[in-house]
Design a protein around this motif. Sequence first.
Motif, PDB file in Angstrom:
ATOM      1  N   ASP A  25      37.019 -73.082  24.763  1.00  0.00           N
ATOM      2  CA  ASP A  25      37.698 -74.361  25.085  1.00  0.00           C
ATOM      3  C   ASP A  25      39.081 -74.733  24.273  1.00  0.00           C
ATOM      4  O   ASP A  25      38.756 -75.399  23.678  1.00  0.00           O
ATOM      5  N   THR A  26      40.068 -73.650  25.048  1.00  0.00           N
ATOM      6  CA  THR A  26      40.801 -73.740  23.864  1.00  0.00           C
ATOM      7  C   THR A  26      42.273 -74.402  24.856  1.00  0.00           C
ATOM      8  O   THR A  26      42.261 -75.725  23.438  1.00  0.00           O
ATOM      9  N   ALA A  27      41.871 -75.018  25.799  1.00  0.00           N
ATOM     10  CA  ALA A  27      42.287 -76.505  26.427  1.00  0.00           C
ATOM     11  C   ALA A  27      42.135 -77.908  26.078  1.00  0.00           C
ATOM     12  O   ALA A  27      43.112 -78.706  25.176  1.00  0.00           O
ATOM     13  N   ALA A  28      40.990 -77.494  25.041  1.00  0.00           N
ATOM     14  CA  ALA A  28      40.220 -78.806  24.192  1.00  0.00           C
ATOM     15  C   ALA A  28      40.786 -79.278  23.066  1.00  0.00           C
ATOM     16  O   ALA A  28      41.304 -79.638  22.386  1.00  0.00           O
ATOM     17  N   LEU A  29      40.331 -77.833  22.462  1.00  0.00           N
ATOM     18  CA  LEU A  29      41.295 -77.336  20.995  1.00  0.00           C
ATOM     19  C   LEU A  29      43.086 -77.462  20.613  1.00  0.00           C
ATOM     20  O   LEU A  29      43.425 -78.586  19.725  1.00  0.00           O
ATOM     21  N   PHE A  30      43.681 -77.592  21.374  1.00  0.00           N
ATOM     22  CA  PHE A  30      44.765 -77.983  22.017  1.00  0.00           C
ATOM     23  C   PHE A  30      44.871 -79.290  21.755  1.00  0.00           C
ATOM     24  O   PHE A  30      45.969 -79.767  20.897  1.00  0.00           O
ATOM     25  N   LYS A  31      44.272 -80.352  22.408  1.00  0.00           N
ATOM     26  CA  LYS A  31      44.292 -81.541  22.534  1.00  0.00           C
ATOM     27  C   LYS A  31      44.285 -82.360  21.471  1.00  0.00           C
ATOM     28  O   LYS A  31      45.226 -82.915  20.995  1.00  0.00           O
ATOM     29  N   LYS A  32      43.379 -81.426  20.601  1.00  0.00           N
ATOM     30  CA  LYS A  32      43.230 -82.297  19.829  1.00  0.00           C
ATOM     31  C   LYS A  32      44.077 -82.348  18.305  1.00  0.00           C
ATOM     32  O   LYS A  32      43.651 -82.998  17.776  1.00  0.00           O
ATOM     33  N   VAL A  33      44.904 -80.700  18.389  1.00  0.00           N
ATOM     34  CA  VAL A  33      45.498 -80.395  17.482  1.00  0.00           C
ATOM     35  C   VAL A  33      47.191 -81.030  17.758  1.00  0.00           C
ATOM     36  O   VAL A  33      47.566 -80.895  16.994  1.00  0.00           O
ATOM     37  N   GLY A  34      47.341 -82.008  19.293  1.00  0.00           N
ATOM     38  CA  GLY A  34      48.195 -82.510  19.371  1.00  0.00           C
ATOM     39  C   GLY A  34      49.211 -81.669  19.405  1.00  0.00           C
ATOM     40  O   GLY A  34      50.607 -81.209  19.418  1.00  0.00           O
ATOM     41  N   LEU A  35      48.886 -80.122  20.691  1.00  0.00           N
ATOM     42  CA  LEU A  35      49.536 -79.502  21.315  1.00  0.00           C
ATOM     43  C   LEU A  35      50.027 -78.927  22.668  1.00  0.00           C
ATOM     44  O   LEU A  35      48.640 -79.079  23.072  1.00  0.00           O
ATOM     45  N   ASN A  36      51.366 -78.713  22.761  1.00  0.00           N
ATOM     46  CA  ASN A  36      50.613 -78.460  24.347  1.00  0.00           C
ATOM     47  C   ASN A  36      50.634 -76.809  24.684  1.00  0.00           C
ATOM     48  O   ASN A  36      51.817 -75.882  24.020  1.00  0.00           O
ATOM     49  N   SER A  37      49.639 -76.799  24.688  1.00  0.00           N
ATOM     50  CA  SER A  37      49.537 -75.645  25.180  1.00  0.00           C
ATOM     51  C   SER A  37      50.897 -74.220  26.567  1.00  0.00           C
ATOM     52  O   SER A  37      51.393 -72.892  26.156  1.00  0.00           O
ATOM     53  N   ALA A  38      51.292 -74.573  26.928  1.00  0.00           N
ATOM     54  CA  ALA A  38      52.997 -74.290  27.507  1.00  0.00           C
ATOM     55  C   ALA A  38      54.027 -73.971  26.098  1.00  0.00           C
ATOM     56  O   ALA A  38      54.273 -72.140  25.877  1.00  0.00           O
ATOM     57  N   ILE A  39      53.507 -73.336  25.316  1.00  0.00           N
ATOM     58  CA  ILE A  39      53.916 -73.286  23.775  1.00  0.00           C
ATOM     59  C   ILE A  39      53.814 -71.785  23.063  1.00  0.00           C
ATOM     60  O   ILE A  39      54.880 -70.674  22.711  1.00  0.00           O
ATOM     61  N   LEU A  40      52.745 -71.935  24.094  1.00  0.00           N
ATOM     62  CA  LEU A  40      52.214 -69.969  24.013  1.00  0.00           C
ATOM     63  C   LEU A  40      53.229 -69.133  24.493  1.00  0.00           C
ATOM     64  O   LEU A  40      53.153 -68.229  24.714  1.00  0.00           O
ATOM     65  N   ASP A  41      53.877 -69.652  25.647  1.00  0.00           N
ATOM     66  CA  ASP A  41      54.921 -68.933  26.428  1.00  0.00           C
ATOM     67  C   ASP A  41      56.082 -68.644  25.542  1.00  0.00           C
ATOM     68  O   ASP A  41      57.730 -68.043  26.362  1.00  0.00           O
ATOM     69  N   SER A  42      56.413 -69.444  24.627  1.00  0.00           N
ATOM     70  CA  SER A  42      57.766 -69.069  23.295  1.00  0.00           C
ATOM     71  C   SER A  42      57.566 -68.135  22.697  1.00  0.00           C
ATOM     72  O   SER A  42      56.560 -67.687  22.354  1.00  0.00           O
ATOM     73  N   ASP A  43      58.510 -67.794  22.631  1.00  0.00           N
ATOM     74  CA  ASP A  43      58.476 -65.931  21.554  1.00  0.00           C
ATOM     75  C   ASP A  43      58.937 -66.144  20.822  1.00  0.00           C
ATOM     76  O   ASP A  43      58.616 -65.456  19.608  1.00  0.00           O
ATOM     77  N   GLU A  44      59.279 -67.682  20.333  1.00  0.00           N
ATOM     78  CA  GLU A  44      60.085 -67.537  18.635  1.00  0.00           C
ATOM     79  C   GLU A  44      59.354 -69.303  17.943  1.00  0.00           C
ATOM     80  O   GLU A  44      59.833 -69.906  17.271  1.00  0.00           O
ATOM     81  N   GLY A  45      58.901 -69.481  19.182  1.00  0.00           N
ATOM     82  CA  GLY A  45      58.313 -71.295  19.165  1.00  0.00           C
ATOM     83  C   GLY A  45      57.303 -71.191  17.327  1.00  0.00           C
ATOM     84  O   GLY A  45      57.032 -70.083  17.070  1.00  0.00           O
ATOM     85  N   ARG A  46      57.416 -72.449  17.158  1.00  0.00           N
ATOM     86  CA  ARG A  46      56.870 -72.372  15.751  1.00  0.00           C
ATOM     87  C   ARG A  46      56.091 -73.798  15.537  1.00  0.00           C
ATOM     88  O   ARG A  46      56.767 -74.622  16.226  1.00  0.00           O
TER      89      ARG A  46
END
Length: 341
Positions: A25-46
């Motif tokens: 469940d990656t959505a739950a993992l992103f939420k727990k670590v405080g990440l917005n899953s939309a960042i995966l759409d970024s090519d040069e994000g960190r």
Amino acid sequence: MKYLGTASVAALRQYTRAAESAGADTAALFKKVGLNSAILDSDEGRINGEQFQSFIRLLCQQTNNPILGLETGDFVQPGSYSVLGYITMSCATLGEAVARIAPFEKLVGDMGTTGLTMAQGSIKLTWNCNYDDPIVRPQVVDNVFASWVNYARWLADDTAASPNNVRLKRQSPGTDLEQAYQKRWNCPVHFGADEDSITLKQELLETRLRQPDPLLRKTLEAHALTQLASLDTDTDLISQVKQSIQKQLMHGITRQDMVAEDLGVTSRTLQRKLSHEGVSYQKLLDEVRQKMAEDYLLNSDLSIPDIALRLGYSETTSFHRKFKAVAGMTPGEFRQSKPVS
């Protein structure tokens, strides 16, 4: 608190693909670590290294897979290495590609550093992992080596290409699971070693690659050097403060004293150290707020009042005024400027 630097979204994306394949469940993992899953759409994000380490730890716990790192190597792609991946694709030989790892690996992330030594017709790559979580560290090392082997085979168009041997500090996962390493790498694998290293034959390094393009390689390396310079612009302190601010802003908190506490110093000490760096806490807060605001506006469906609240603004009008002063347009206009995909 040990500073873990940052990791590229490209590195995160590889783990996410592996997690989704395993049914996690990656959505739950992103939420727990405080990440917005939309960042995966970024090519040069960190993302900050602390978040990346937490993501991997949670993934290990959720999958209960002792060789998770080894298996995530199956999901490597050129894009997993950011611009470094495309640089290696344009090299003439595998050895030329290997030589590009150490100078540019920071673009992939601060997870570790590579050392390279030549001896008796072979080359040894030693990787020193910066992550110290006892659950995460062996999986990250396994991931790095498994990804290297798979990617090298793809570059050389030779699925049978294998290292001479691999040495791992991690303890053996058990006799049955050791076979998974042997199957993938087709070479002796030594567990409980004094280093994490992979040794390759010299003749393997002379393997010609699929699409050598020296002009493209030079262009990509120039771009990579620019990116490295940008990463080095912030000092460790400034990077740590920005990452802590981002973490606090996930909860709508903008207080300097809480950031200082997170970094293990007093608010006055933090203020003095930032002054020595020639910046103020407010300036860094403004920068992080602006970047997060743009991310929310482009990559989420949150209403503008909700975004303002998340970023710690007591009034939406204050958010409007601040955003327009920096971007030259209102938050609504900025959102409408998003290109249609």
